[in-house]
Write an enzyme that holds these catalytic residues in place. Structure first.
Site, short mmCIF file in Angstrom:
data_model
loop_
_atom_site.label_atom_id
_atom_site.label_comp_id
_atom_site.label_asym_id
_atom_site.label_seq_id
_atom_site.Cartn_x
_atom_site.Cartn_y
_atom_site.Cartn_z
N ARG A 251 -13.99 -1.57 -13.19
CA ARG A 251 -12.98 -2.59 -13.51
C ARG A 251 -13.53 -3.45 -14.64
O ARG A 251 -14.57 -4.08 -14.49
CB ARG A 251 -12.68 -3.45 -12.28
CG ARG A 251 -11.84 -4.67 -12.60
CD ARG A 251 -11.31 -5.37 -11.39
NE ARG A 251 -10.20 -4.63 -10.82
CZ ARG A 251 -9.29 -5.16 -9.99
NH1 ARG A 251 -9.38 -6.42 -9.63
NH2 ARG A 251 -8.30 -4.44 -9.54
N HIS B 258 -3.76 0.08 -15.24
CA HIS B 258 -4.17 0.01 -13.83
C HIS B 258 -3.61 1.25 -13.10
O HIS B 258 -2.71 1.13 -12.27
CB HIS B 258 -3.64 -1.29 -13.22
CG HIS B 258 -4.30 -1.68 -11.94
ND1 HIS B 258 -5.34 -0.98 -11.37
CD2 HIS B 258 -4.06 -2.73 -11.09
CE1 HIS B 258 -5.71 -1.58 -10.24
NE2 HIS B 258 -4.96 -2.63 -10.06
N GLN C 277 -3.14 1.54 -9.18
CA GLN C 277 -2.04 0.73 -8.66
C GLN C 277 -0.71 1.48 -8.79
O GLN C 277 0.11 1.50 -7.88
CB GLN C 277 -1.97 -0.60 -9.43
CG GLN C 277 -0.90 -1.52 -8.91
CD GLN C 277 -1.17 -1.94 -7.47
OE1 GLN C 277 -2.24 -2.40 -7.16
NE2 GLN C 277 -0.19 -1.77 -6.60
N ASP D 140 4.52 -9.09 -11.25
CA ASP D 140 3.06 -9.28 -11.17
C ASP D 140 2.81 -10.73 -11.58
O ASP D 140 3.70 -11.41 -12.11
CB ASP D 140 2.37 -8.29 -12.13
CG ASP D 140 0.84 -8.30 -12.01
OD1 ASP D 140 0.31 -8.90 -11.06
OD2 ASP D 140 0.18 -7.69 -12.89
N CYS E 217 1.77 -5.87 -6.97
CA CYS E 217 0.44 -5.28 -6.77
C CYS E 217 -0.49 -6.20 -5.99
O CYS E 217 -1.47 -5.73 -5.40
CB CYS E 217 -0.17 -4.91 -8.12
SG CYS E 217 -0.44 -6.33 -9.20
N ARG F 111 -2.79 1.97 -1.71
CA ARG F 111 -3.90 2.04 -2.67
C ARG F 111 -4.99 2.97 -2.13
O ARG F 111 -5.52 3.82 -2.83
CB ARG F 111 -4.49 0.64 -2.93
CG ARG F 111 -3.65 -0.27 -3.80
CD ARG F 111 -3.56 0.24 -5.23
NE ARG F 111 -4.88 0.40 -5.83
CZ ARG F 111 -5.56 -0.58 -6.42
NH1 ARG F 111 -5.04 -1.78 -6.55
NH2 ARG F 111 -6.76 -0.35 -6.96
N1 NVA Z 1 -2.20 -8.05 -13.94
C1 NVA Z 1 -3.13 -8.48 -12.93
C2 NVA Z 1 -3.28 -7.41 -11.88
C3 NVA Z 1 -4.20 -7.77 -10.76
C4 NVA Z 1 -4.37 -6.66 -9.79
C5 NVA Z 1 -4.47 -8.79 -13.57
O1 NVA Z 1 -4.89 -8.08 -14.47
O2 NVA Z 1 -5.08 -9.79 -13.15
N1 CP Z 2 -3.88 -4.95 -6.86
C1 CP Z 2 -5.20 -5.04 -7.09
O1 CP Z 2 -5.78 -4.32 -7.89
O2 CP Z 2 -5.82 -5.99 -6.33
P1 CP Z 2 -7.33 -6.49 -6.49
O3 CP Z 2 -7.41 -7.26 -7.77
O4 CP Z 2 -7.56 -7.36 -5.28
O5 CP Z 2 -8.24 -5.31 -6.50
#
Ligand code: NVA
Ligand code: CP
Length: 318
Positions: free
Chosen positions: A111, A138, A141, A233, A274, A302
């Site tokens: 990540r 992502h 997701q 989101d 998500c 997930r």
């Molecule tokens: N768009 C959000 C998704 C979190 C799972 C982010 O990047 O923070």
């Molecule tokens: N939806 C998602 O990726 O959640 P986290 O940021 O908690 O991993």
């Protein structure tokens, strides 16, 4: 065991763009089977002896726990690596990190902020690399979202999906996922917050093959009208905290998913997110905690889709 098609010795999953429609179908089918097996207490240890490394530049709840537990359920192990705690934090290159980790691990999930970091990692690593979220994509997701839509609507092709809010990492990959599976997607985003131009172009060209319609608008009501699925989101993704004030001004109140928006959608429409969610911002409590919300099924999925991806990417031991 089936593996995902690839011309080189390994396959990476950095975006939904990396998957063919057939590969998505195989992942969803495998995930449904693994989910059923798990529910019946029949997990099989198909990843015994395999270790996943989980590299995090950003925080996570669902991605970290679902990958880690998913590996355990399939008989494998997982190692959590915060980039603050490894030599990357002291300037070791991504390339040298990728070479080193490939010596010990069978797969890497990462990540990151900048998408090019996960691309760099994948280009040097000799084991498969999975994007566990970057600023641009992502994919895990979206696989969970597709499984959730399939479970709830009993089909993907022809489903009408409305995206409201930021054209962010989740929106980018969702657009590709919809195009490749025949879902009609209308994304309502304020000016300046559209999904990536390259992604929209790719989605539109993929959509021609499946009959999906990909539409961009600034009008949330147009997107929501008669939709089978309404998705949003956070307005403030990880790393965008300093833009809080400008983003709130751009998104609120127009792009919030509330009862009035859900009323425009089909009476059987589902709501997806998500997570993590900010109640009162991108969605009201009434909607996310209401009857039409399937966010907990989506979060559970997930783990099932990731187990499918892990089992398909990690070839049986030589
Ligand atoms: N768009 C959000 C998704 C979190 C799972 C982010 O990047 O923070
Ligand atoms: N939806 C998602 O990726 O959640 P986290 O940021 O908690 O991993």
């Amino acid at each position: 065991m089936k593996t995902l098609k690839t011309s080189s010795s390994k396959k990476d999953l950095l975006s939904i763009a990396d998957l063919s429609a057939e590969e998505i179908r195989i992942i969803l089918k495998t995930a449904a089977k693994l989910k059923k097996d798990h529910r019946m207490g029949k997990d099989s240890p198909i990843l015994r002896g395999k270790t996943l490394g989980m590299l995090f530049q950003k925080p996570s709840t669902r991605t970290r726990v679902s990958f880690e537990v998913g590996m355990y359920q399939l008989g494998g192990d997982a190692v959590y690596l915060s980039t603050n705690d490894i030599q990357l934090s002291r300037g070791e290159s991504i390339e040298d990190t990728a070479k080193t980790l490939s010596l010990y691990l069978d797969c890497i999930m990462a990540r990151v902020y900048d998408h090019t970091d996960v691309q760099k990692l994948a280009s040097v690593a000799t084991v498969p690399v999975i994007n566990g979220l970057s600023d641009s994509f992502h994919p895990c997701q979206i696989l969970a979202d597709l499984l959730t839509v399939q479970e709830q609507k009993k089909r993907l092709g022809g489903v009408r999906l409305a995206w409201l809010g930021d054209g962010d990492n989740v929106c980018n990959d969702l657009m590709l996922g919809c195009a490749k599976t025949g879902i009609h997607m209308t994304a309502a985003c304020p000016r300046g917050y559209s999904p990536l131009e390259d992604v929209v172009a790719l989605a539109k060209s993929e959509a021609k093959k499946t009959g999906s319609e990909i539409t961009l608008t600034e009008d949330p009501a147009l997107a929501a009208k008669d939709a089978d699925v309404v998705v949003t989101d956070t307005f403030i993704s990880i790393g965008k905290e300093e833009e809080k004030a400008t983003r709130e001004a751009a998104f609120l109140p127009k792009y919030q998913v509330n009862a009035a928006i859900m009323k425009l959608a089909d009476s059987d429409a589902i709501f997806m997110h998500c997570l993590p969610a900010k109640r009162g911002q991108e969605v009201t409590s009434e909607v996310i905690d209401g009857q039409q919300s399937v966010v907990w099924q989506e979060a559970e999925n997930r783990m099932h889709v990731q187990k499918a991806v892990l089992s398909l990417l990690m070839k049986p031991r030589r």
